[in-house]
Design a protein around this motif. Sequence first.
Motif, short mmCIF file in Angstrom:
data_model
loop_
_atom_site.label_atom_id
_atom_site.label_comp_id
_atom_site.label_asym_id
_atom_site.label_seq_id
_atom_site.Cartn_x
_atom_site.Cartn_y
_atom_site.Cartn_z
N GLN A 20 -3.45 7.83 -5.75
CA GLN A 20 -2.67 6.62 -5.47
C GLN A 20 -2.78 6.17 -4.02
N LEU A 21 -3.09 7.09 -3.13
CA LEU A 21 -3.34 6.71 -1.74
C LEU A 21 -4.71 6.07 -1.57
N GLY A 22 -5.56 6.22 -2.59
CA GLY A 22 -6.90 5.63 -2.54
C GLY A 22 -7.92 6.49 -1.83
N TYR A 23 -7.63 7.81 -1.69
CA TYR A 23 -8.53 8.72 -0.99
C TYR A 23 -9.42 9.46 -1.98
N LYS A 24 -10.75 9.23 -1.88
CA LYS A 24 -11.69 10.04 -2.66
C LYS A 24 -11.98 11.34 -1.93
N GLU A 25 -12.02 11.27 -0.62
CA GLU A 25 -12.21 12.46 0.22
C GLU A 25 -11.01 12.55 1.17
N PRO A 26 -9.89 13.11 0.71
CA PRO A 26 -8.65 13.05 1.49
C PRO A 26 -8.58 14.00 2.68
N ILE A 27 -9.39 15.07 2.69
CA ILE A 27 -9.27 16.07 3.75
C ILE A 27 -9.59 15.43 5.09
N ALA A 48 -1.31 12.13 -5.80
CA ALA A 48 -1.07 11.49 -4.51
C ALA A 48 -2.38 11.00 -3.90
N ALA A 49 -3.42 11.84 -3.95
CA ALA A 49 -4.71 11.43 -3.40
C ALA A 49 -5.24 10.19 -4.11
N TYR A 53 0.82 -1.22 0.00
CA TYR A 53 0.00 0.00 0.00
C TYR A 53 0.85 1.27 0.00
N SER A 54 2.16 1.11 0.06
CA SER A 54 3.03 2.29 0.13
C SER A 54 3.04 3.05 -1.19
N VAL A 55 3.22 4.35 -1.10
CA VAL A 55 3.24 5.23 -2.27
C VAL A 55 4.51 6.06 -2.24
N PRO A 56 5.37 5.96 -3.26
CA PRO A 56 6.55 6.83 -3.30
C PRO A 56 6.13 8.26 -3.58
#
Length: 800
Positions: free
Chosen positions: A569-576, A566-567, A522-525
């Motif tokens: 690739q992190l898998g965040y649709k609502e990252p805030i 980044a949002a 799950y890591s993201v460079p």
Amino acid sequence: MALRSLIQNKWYSAITVTGLATALTITLFIGLYIKNELNFDRYNENSERIYRVNSDISFSLQGLQTAAAPTPLGATLKTEFPEVEETVRLGKYQNCLVKSTRDNVREQAILLADSTIFRVFTLKMLSGNPATALAKPNSVVITERMARKYFGTTHALNKVLTFNNNESRQVTAVIGDIPAESHFQADFILPLWETRDAKADKWGNHIFNTYILLKPGTSPKAVQAKFEKILQTYLDPALRRFFNTTLAEARKQGNYFRYSLIPLTDIHLHSNRAGELTPNGSMEYVYIFAGIALFILMIAVVNFINLTTARSVKRAREIGVRKVLGSNRIGLIYQFLSESMLIAFISMLVAIGILVSMLPVFNSLTGESLLVSEFTTLPVTFFLFLGTVAVGLLAGIYPAFYISSFQPATAIKNGSGSHPKRQSLRSSLVVFQFSMSVILIIATLLINQQLQFIQSKNVGYGKEQVIILNTPEVPEKQLRTFKEIALQDEQVKAASISSFLPVTSKRNGDYWYPEGQTDQKYSVPMQEWEVDEDYLATYKMVLVQGRNFLKGQAADSNRVVINETAAKQLGYKEPIGKSIHKQGGDRLTIVGVVKDFHYESLRTRIEPLCFMLDADIVSDKSNDALSLRLETSDMAASISVLENKWKKIAPGQPFEYSFLNESFDAMYRAEERTQVLFTTFTTIAIFISCLGLFGLATFMAEQRTKEIGVRKVLGASVKSIVTLLSGDFLKPVLFAILIASPIAWYMMSRWLQGFNYRIEIEWWVFVLAGTLAVSIALITVSFQSVRAALMNPVKSLKNE
């Protein structure tokens, strides 16, 4: 006799020599360029035994190809691999101020190196001991050029230089200037072992370039095969410690870790990795320019063949008389080859003269440093002689056999030895010429389009009227004071202190995990940029979600702003409100999402990035820059005002600035040079083709003088005669367009694949190129066609 023949036919000789000399000039320029590119790093005495260790890493399915290797790898290889005679690590050092007794001078070419650099690379030692030169603390090795610059002499041993106002270094050696044909350049070499990164000695750190010198007779493939042992022995424990996984488990999930060797002499043309010490060349461009030189030379040779065979009509009776008087075919072949050789040698002398006078212009176009002295070496002289003979034979062999084959009776009776098949050959050669020209026209149009696309594309930030002040030596208090004073000027709309700029430069990154995850899959460079709260406003970056950092908000030091990639690739649709973290590190809360922007060349994709607020951003004096956004109609005056303010805040520190848009343009300097060179080469190719076409049209018009007179007597108009004469030349040009278009499409499709963001090749480009080729051909032949059509028919028939 050959010389007399050329003098008697001045018009033919002038066209032939002009075309061939122009082509040979381009060939010589490109030949020097290719020779220079292929000679990189061969000045090293052991160049065939020196290799660099490359690293290919895919972790969390994110790939990295880098010229750097793990920090401890070099020492480990020397200890555990008996095939390795010596190793050395090289690294970049940020620009800094240097002075002896005079004012500070900004220097860029500074290199970090192990003391073994002198045992691996051939660097001429003028004074000092190579074994101890970089072993002493606070030492520096300088080149002959720098010794003269700072001390006025090469006897600079034990003299002192001051770096960044507070770091005194003693000169422990003076070396000769590093050759231009080197993949790394340096005027100053500092001890690498003094740096914090070198002392860390971590297998996960890929910071320095590592080179190995193999023992004589050692197979590099055998050494490379043993790298798996290094991975198992050293990398596997590092993965267990920092990522809670093993090498075997990482590989099962599709990741890989590979070390490979690249020969030193291949680096310049075959390596374009992250972490290169200097921008490298490209073998692709060597092939492209070699192909262009061949195209242009062949166009000129085709001119020679076409003009000679067309002119053979005038020489038919001469051949017939020679044969009647006893000349054999071999003697005639020697005669005509003598003429072609004479033209080739005259053309080569003219080409060398043009090259010598135009070499500075060519160097400025290509960014090379080619020298006239290259022609004074015996190998080059011998090569030029052989090349001239080859061109003379290539251009003259067919005309010699063709003209010498005329039958004497027919030639004397009819004054012609031509055959319809020869007309077909000339048409085929015209097709070849214009096919090459059309390919170059299409390539030039598409390169211009791609460059315009790059320059006009919205890169996601404002790059106009932004100046960058390099301030690595200025204390934090002074820099922040100057920022506040600068903002009082109504023409300064925004200012920001940061360690990173949105153009190609140094980068910093690590693997980050989304909230609640620790598994490496799950890591993201992600790029990590330390900025202040005014960075987004200064660069006019757009927030699509959340907010920016707040001034004076201490809690924001534990928060981040990420980009859209980044949002995703992190898998965040609502990252805030979500958090990210490193393995074993603190959690940082996402407070904003900035719209994706291009911080590298359009050749590369946008990668994940996060902004972090750093209250002590200027504590590392080697990384900081102050960005100022201005709105002014008089940039020079505004900069002058800022400089005066700077001198009051930081006396003794140089006011050094650059424009952000210039740094942006620098990312595409190679494409701009390619554009200029292709435009130049295309113009020359068309010029040579038109020379041949013009000469051919002249001879054809003379040959058909009687036909034109008869047609006019029988009522033909000038328009119909011009159409008739011009049509004979337009047919092969149209056929050339049909042949050239698919070839050009394939070649340029391959070139455009090098850009992740590129134009689409559209049909109108081929129509425009074809229209240009037809127009050029029409203009070229119309002069002779109109001239022949306007000739008095009584005069032309009387002459016949």
